[in-house]
Design an enzyme around this catalytic site. Structure first.
Site, PDB file in Angstrom:
ATOM      1  N   LYS A  10       0.820  -1.212   0.000  1.00 41.58           N
ATOM      2  CA  LYS A  10       0.000   0.000   0.000  1.00 41.58           C
ATOM      3  C   LYS A  10       0.859   1.270   0.000  1.00 41.58           C
ATOM      4  O   LYS A  10       2.059   1.223   0.292  1.00 41.58           O
ATOM      5  CB  LYS A  10      -0.942  -0.030   1.219  1.00 41.58           C
ATOM      6  CG  LYS A  10      -2.004  -1.135   1.152  1.00 41.58           C
ATOM      7  CD  LYS A  10      -2.973  -1.048   2.324  1.00 41.58           C
ATOM      8  CE  LYS A  10      -4.046  -2.121   2.230  1.00 41.58           C
ATOM      9  NZ  LYS A  10      -5.013  -2.033   3.362  1.00 41.58           N
ATOM     10  N   TYR A  50     -12.375  -1.330  -3.707  1.00 39.83           N
ATOM     11  CA  TYR A  50     -12.897  -1.587  -2.358  1.00 39.83           C
ATOM     12  C   TYR A  50     -14.425  -1.436  -2.305  1.00 39.83           C
ATOM     13  O   TYR A  50     -14.973  -1.115  -1.247  1.00 39.83           O
ATOM     14  CB  TYR A  50     -12.240  -0.657  -1.348  1.00 39.83           C
ATOM     15  CG  TYR A  50     -10.892  -1.142  -0.836  1.00 39.83           C
ATOM     16  CD1 TYR A  50     -10.782  -2.348  -0.149  1.00 39.83           C
ATOM     17  CD2 TYR A  50      -9.738  -0.382  -0.996  1.00 39.83           C
ATOM     18  CE1 TYR A  50      -9.561  -2.795   0.344  1.00 39.83           C
ATOM     19  CE2 TYR A  50      -8.507  -0.821  -0.508  1.00 39.83           C
ATOM     20  CZ  TYR A  50      -8.425  -2.030   0.167  1.00 39.83           C
ATOM     21  OH  TYR A  50      -7.227  -2.465   0.661  1.00 39.83           O
ATOM     22  N   ASN A 113      -1.923   0.235   6.767  1.00 37.71           N
ATOM     23  CA  ASN A 113      -1.459  -1.050   7.289  1.00 37.71           C
ATOM     24  C   ASN A 113      -0.620  -1.853   6.283  1.00 37.71           C
ATOM     25  O   ASN A 113      -0.565  -3.078   6.347  1.00 37.71           O
ATOM     26  CB  ASN A 113      -2.632  -1.868   7.840  1.00 37.71           C
ATOM     27  CG  ASN A 113      -3.679  -2.193   6.797  1.00 37.71           C
ATOM     28  OD1 ASN A 113      -3.560  -1.786   5.640  1.00 37.71           O
ATOM     29  ND2 ASN A 113      -4.699  -2.930   7.189  1.00 37.71           N
ATOM     30  N   HIS A 116      -2.198  -5.431   1.428  1.00 39.79           N
ATOM     31  CA  HIS A 116      -3.550  -5.954   1.190  1.00 39.79           C
ATOM     32  C   HIS A 116      -3.443  -7.391   0.706  1.00 39.79           C
ATOM     33  O   HIS A 116      -2.495  -7.732  -0.002  1.00 39.79           O
ATOM     34  CB  HIS A 116      -4.271  -5.136   0.105  1.00 39.79           C
ATOM     35  CG  HIS A 116      -5.447  -5.865  -0.489  1.00 39.79           C
ATOM     36  ND1 HIS A 116      -6.695  -5.811   0.070  1.00 39.79           N
ATOM     37  CD2 HIS A 116      -5.541  -6.703  -1.550  1.00 39.79           C
ATOM     38  CE1 HIS A 116      -7.516  -6.585  -0.636  1.00 39.79           C
ATOM     39  NE2 HIS A 116      -6.836  -7.132  -1.627  1.00 39.79           N
ATOM     40  N   GLU A 127     -10.011  -9.449  -8.042  1.00 43.46           N
ATOM     41  CA  GLU A 127      -8.935  -8.471  -7.785  1.00 43.46           C
ATOM     42  C   GLU A 127      -7.764  -8.651  -8.756  1.00 43.46           C
ATOM     43  O   GLU A 127      -7.151  -7.666  -9.177  1.00 43.46           O
ATOM     44  CB  GLU A 127      -8.474  -8.587  -6.334  1.00 43.46           C
ATOM     45  CG  GLU A 127      -9.559  -8.144  -5.358  1.00 43.46           C
ATOM     46  CD  GLU A 127      -9.156  -8.255  -3.902  1.00 43.46           C
ATOM     47  OE1 GLU A 127      -9.945  -7.820  -3.040  1.00 43.46           O
ATOM     48  OE2 GLU A 127      -8.049  -8.778  -3.603  1.00 43.46           O
TER      49      GLU A 127
END
Ligand code: ATP
Ligand code: MG
Length: 138
Positions: A10, A50, A113, A116, A127
């Protein structure tokens, strides 16, 4: 050949220049990187990726974060890759992540975080197609 999952390093981790350390951990854990590229998501693309979270209170913030800078998207392959990659990442909230996990080491908050991972075979297929449509993964 094993199972495939979609992994993202990310924008927080790319910005902090820990991409190489995360890729090293991926290879050391036995995953094969079948495809990889750097992407700068637009807000709209982050919202599409998302979309399952669109009713969540953190959706606007999450999609702003995910479109705030470049990310690295990868197709990882291994036996049981979906579960194994989520295990290596650790819990969504780094405060709850086990020691030795990527999020324990690299995440800054529940939102920023570091990584993913797809959460099921159908999500992985969606995805992977989102970022690698038309790419030969053979
Ligand atoms: P990911 O889908 O990114 O692999 P995950 O499956 O562990 O993570 P999800 O519940 O799918 O977690 O949430 C997607 C992402 O939304 C999280 O990784 C995190 O960046 C963000 N997020 C989740 N919960 C919160 C929250 N309570 N507050 C802020 N951001 C959150
Ligand atoms: Mg998820």
């Amino acid at each position: 050949m094993g199972e495939r999952t979609l992994a993202i390093i990310k924008p927080d981790a790319v910005e902090r220049r820990v991409t190489g350390r995360i890729i090293r951990r991926i290879e050391d854990a036995g995953f094969t990187i079948r495809a990889m590229r750097r992407v700068q998501l637009s807000k709209r693309e982050a919202e599409g990726f998302y979309a399952v979270h669109r009713e969540r209170p953190f959706f606007a913030s999450l999609t702003s974060f995910m479109s705030s800078g470049p990310a690295i998207v990868m197709v990882l392959e291994a036996p049981d890759a979906i579960r194994q990659w989520r295990t290596l990442m650790g819990a969504t909230d780094p405060a709850k992540a086990d020691s030795g996990t990527l999020r324990k080491e690299f995440a800054q908050s529940i939102e920023r975080n570091a990584t993913h991972g797809s959460d099921a075979p159908e999500t992985a297929a969606y995805e992977i197609g989102y970022f690698f449509a038309g790419v030969d993964l053979a």
